[in-house]
Design an enzyme around this catalytic site. Structure first.
Site, PDB file in Angstrom:
ATOM      1  N   LYS A  66      21.696  28.858  -6.054  1.00  0.00           N
ATOM      2  CA  LYS A  66      22.137  27.712  -6.849  1.00  0.00           C
ATOM      3  C   LYS A  66      20.914  26.921  -7.259  1.00  0.00           C
ATOM      4  O   LYS A  66      19.906  26.905  -6.537  1.00  0.00           O
ATOM      5  CB  LYS A  66      23.070  26.806  -6.030  1.00  0.00           C
ATOM      6  CG  LYS A  66      23.968  25.951  -6.885  1.00  0.00           C
ATOM      7  CD  LYS A  66      25.193  26.731  -7.364  1.00  0.00           C
ATOM      8  CE  LYS A  66      26.186  25.888  -8.088  1.00  0.00           C
ATOM      9  NZ  LYS A  66      27.479  26.590  -8.240  1.00  0.00           N
TER      10      LYS A  66
HETATM   11  P1  NAD Z   1      32.151  19.681 -15.821  1.00  0.00           P
HETATM   12  O1  NAD Z   1      30.886  18.927 -15.940  1.00  0.00           O
HETATM   13  O2  NAD Z   1      32.625  20.478 -16.993  1.00  0.00           O
HETATM   14  O3  NAD Z   1      33.348  18.697 -15.402  1.00  0.00           O
HETATM   15  C1  NAD Z   1      33.302  17.824 -14.321  1.00  0.00           C
HETATM   16  C2  NAD Z   1      34.445  16.831 -14.498  1.00  0.00           C
HETATM   17  O4  NAD Z   1      34.549  16.015 -13.343  1.00  0.00           O
HETATM   18  C3  NAD Z   1      34.270  15.884 -15.687  1.00  0.00           C
HETATM   19  O5  NAD Z   1      35.520  15.698 -16.320  1.00  0.00           O
HETATM   20  C4  NAD Z   1      33.825  14.580 -15.015  1.00  0.00           C
HETATM   21  O6  NAD Z   1      34.155  13.440 -15.777  1.00  0.00           O
HETATM   22  C5  NAD Z   1      34.644  14.658 -13.756  1.00  0.00           C
HETATM   23  N1  NAD Z   1      34.157  13.789 -12.690  1.00  0.00           N
HETATM   24  C6  NAD Z   1      32.901  13.551 -12.274  1.00  0.00           C
HETATM   25  N2  NAD Z   1      32.905  12.651 -11.268  1.00  0.00           N
HETATM   26  C7  NAD Z   1      34.213  12.323 -11.048  1.00  0.00           C
HETATM   27  C8  NAD Z   1      34.866  11.464 -10.157  1.00  0.00           C
HETATM   28  N3  NAD Z   1      34.194  10.737  -9.277  1.00  0.00           N
HETATM   29  N4  NAD Z   1      36.205  11.413 -10.218  1.00  0.00           N
HETATM   30  C9  NAD Z   1      36.906  12.136 -11.107  1.00  0.00           C
HETATM   31  N5  NAD Z   1      36.334  12.972 -11.983  1.00  0.00           N
HETATM   32  C10 NAD Z   1      35.010  13.057 -11.958  1.00  0.00           C
HETATM   33  O7  NAD Z   1      31.980  20.596 -14.533  1.00  0.00           O
HETATM   34  P2  NAD Z   1      32.804  21.884 -14.131  1.00  0.00           P
HETATM   35  O8  NAD Z   1      32.044  23.068 -14.559  1.00  0.00           O
HETATM   36  O9  NAD Z   1      34.227  21.724 -14.517  1.00  0.00           O
HETATM   37  O10 NAD Z   1      32.683  21.802 -12.535  1.00  0.00           O
HETATM   38  C11 NAD Z   1      33.586  21.048 -11.741  1.00  0.00           C
HETATM   39  C12 NAD Z   1      33.567  21.625 -10.349  1.00  0.00           C
HETATM   40  O11 NAD Z   1      33.929  22.996 -10.416  1.00  0.00           O
HETATM   41  C13 NAD Z   1      32.216  21.566  -9.640  1.00  0.00           C
HETATM   42  O12 NAD Z   1      32.427  21.405  -8.253  1.00  0.00           O
HETATM   43  C14 NAD Z   1      31.644  22.945  -9.907  1.00  0.00           C
HETATM   44  O13 NAD Z   1      30.677  23.318  -8.934  1.00  0.00           O
HETATM   45  C15 NAD Z   1      32.918  23.763  -9.784  1.00  0.00           C
HETATM   46  N6  NAD Z   1      32.822  25.082 -10.419  1.00  0.00           N
HETATM   47  C16 NAD Z   1      32.616  25.238 -11.761  1.00  0.00           C
HETATM   48  C17 NAD Z   1      32.521  26.520 -12.281  1.00  0.00           C
HETATM   49  C18 NAD Z   1      32.357  26.788 -13.755  1.00  0.00           C
HETATM   50  O14 NAD Z   1      32.333  27.966 -14.138  1.00  0.00           O
HETATM   51  N7  NAD Z   1      32.298  25.772 -14.596  1.00  0.00           N
HETATM   52  C19 NAD Z   1      32.618  27.630 -11.440  1.00  0.00           C
HETATM   53  C20 NAD Z   1      32.838  27.433 -10.088  1.00  0.00           C
HETATM   54  C21 NAD Z   1      32.934  26.148  -9.586  1.00  0.00           C
END
Ligand code: NAD
Length: 417
Positions: free
Chosen positions: A106
């Site tokens: 990561k």
């Molecule tokens: P992203 O940046 O697209 O979205 C994150 C979202 O969370 C946004 O809507 C943001 O406004 C919101 N957010 C941030 N802080 C917040 C809070 N305190 N309360 C409520 N909402 C809040 O990111 P993503 O890619 O969707 O990732 C989100 C999670 O999913 C992370 O933990 C990431 O590690 C995990 N994840 C993502 C992927 C991927 O392919 N995108 C894969 C595996 C895991």
């Protein structure tokens, strides 16, 4: 957001919890609790006004026993060395639980991307790619998107790597745009595995997902796609949130219209016919299914006592602290863990890498079919482990399956002094 736990300590505790159900030597478990190496660097980048700004950046290569290190790159002001180490460890066990041939890594840059222009972000990304170049490679370490990064950043990193190496190597990074060697289905993959996990969980628990009420915390890539696909199963998404706060309508939200509204206004707050909610209120709503899809440590031990959902499917990485896990297990709330539920992202990244290597590209239908097979198989294996090992919850069962697979790869390779 609760700050009870250091995510790296949470990871180590999760490994210890599962190790108690396995017959594995202590030194092997200790090795599986720590990264093999961590790159820590500073990026000196020219800003639009000619000044130079310094950004701290990390890449943790946690374990490569089952294949090349694999995992995303996060841009966030709260990135720390321990967070990156934890996220890289979760990738090891995520790849193992869905049985794809990768280890875990990561990366992260301490930056709030909203504060910078596109040109500045491109220079930051290319600077990081230059630092990463000796560490990454198609068979060595393959980054991907994470919070606040997407196809644009992946394209920049790929282009920098290929330019410096004087080669074409689309498989050096995944989550790219389609014209740059991306895969059909990659953008939706994380939310799709969350939906598939929720679907299988309801089936396993003999509950009907049609008409079930759902709350989703975080409306980014993982959260919004999960919300949309779960709504498509006939469930009623009654609340969603982002960093601006949450919205609630007990009659249900039109997830696509909420997404259009967020695209126009920058947040979900203020969407028509909704009550506003704090994120804490959203996490404690009386719903059938709660999907945390924002960041780590969203629910700590105290908040877990107030959670009223019956089922939690984790789209985010590490959204529950270990104390929250204990409380929810004791209260009989069924938690389906991140390392299964959001594994769609890395699984389709694996498909993208396979396609890049073969220079032969699949249809979206094939990608989605293969993903469904991987997630449903992993779900069934997890449930078997849960029932046969007497594990207290599905998370420990998932780690039991995953750790055993990593240990098998490590021990069958023999000893290198
Ligand atoms: P992203 O940046 O697209 O979205 C994150 C979202 O969370 C946004 O809507 C943001 O406004 C919101 N957010 C941030 N802080 C917040 C809070 N305190 N309360 C409520 N909402 C809040 O990111 P993503 O890619 O969707 O990732 C989100 C999670 O999913 C992370 O933990 C990431 O590690 C995990 N994840 C993502 C992927 C991927 O392919 N995108 C894969 C595996 C895991």
């Amino acid at each position: 957001m609760a700050q009870e736990a250091n995510p790296f300590e949470s990871l180590q505790e999760q490994i210890d919890d599962a190790a108690a159900y396995l017959d594995v030597r202590d030194d092997v478990i200790e090795r599986l609790k720590n990264p093999e190496r961590v790159l820590e660097t500073n990026l000196s980048v020219e800003m639009d006004d000619g000044s130079i700004e310094l950004f701290r950046a990390y890449r943790s290569q946690f374990n490569g026993d089952r294949g090349p290190y694999k995992g995303g790159i996060r841009y966030h002001p709260g990135v720390t060395r321990d967070e990156v180490k934890a996220l890289s460890g979760w990738m090891v066990y995520k790849c193992a639980v869905v049985d794809i041939p990768y280890g875990g890594g990561k990366g992260g840059i301490v930056i709030d991307p909203k504060e910078y222009s596109e040109g500045e972000l491109e220079r930051v990304s290319r600077s990081f790619a230059k630092e990463l170049r000796p560490f990454i490679g198609v068979d060595r370490d393959i980054p991907a998107p994470d919070v606040n990064t997407g196809q644009r950043e992946m394209n920049w990193i790929k282009d920098t790597y290929e330019t410096l190496e004087n080669t074409t190597a689309p498989g050096v990074i995944t989550g790219k745009a389609l014209p740059n060697g991306g895969s059909e289905g990659r953008v939706e993959a994380t939310g799709r595995s969350t939906m598939l996990t929720a679907r299988e969980a309801f089936k396993y628990l003999d509950r009907d997902i049609e008409g079930a009420t759902v709350a989703v915390q975080g409306y980014g890539n993982a959260g919004w796609i999960a919300a949309k696909l779960i709504e498509d199963l006939g469930a009623n998404v009654v609340a969603v949130s982002d960093s601006s706060g949450g919205i609630y309508n007990p009659e249900g939200l039109d997830t696509r219209a909420v997404k259009d509204f967020k695209n126009e206004t920058g947040s979900v707050s203020g969407y028509e016919d909704t009550e506003s909610l704090t994120n804490e209120e959203l996490l404690t709503l009386d719903v059938d299914l709660l999907v945390p899809a924002a960041l780590e440590n969203a629910i700590d031990g105290d908040l877990a006592r107030d959670v009223r959902a019956d089922i939690i499917v984790e789209a985010a990485n590490g959204p529950l602290t270990p104390r929250a896990d204990d409380v929810l297990t004791e209260r009989g709330v069924h938690v389906f863990p991140d390392i299964l539920a959001n594994a769609g992202g890395v699984t389709v990244s694996y498909f993208e890498w396979v396609q890049n290597r073969q220079r032969f590209y699949w249809t979206e239908e094939r990608v989605n079919d293969e993903l469904e097979r991987v997630i449903v198989d992993a779900f069934d294996t997890l449930v078997d482990a849960y029932e046969s090992h007497g594990a207290p919850n599905f998370r420990t069962a998932a780690y039991v399956v995953a750790i055993q697979r990593v240990v098998n790869a490590y021990t069958s390779s023999g000893n290198w002094p």
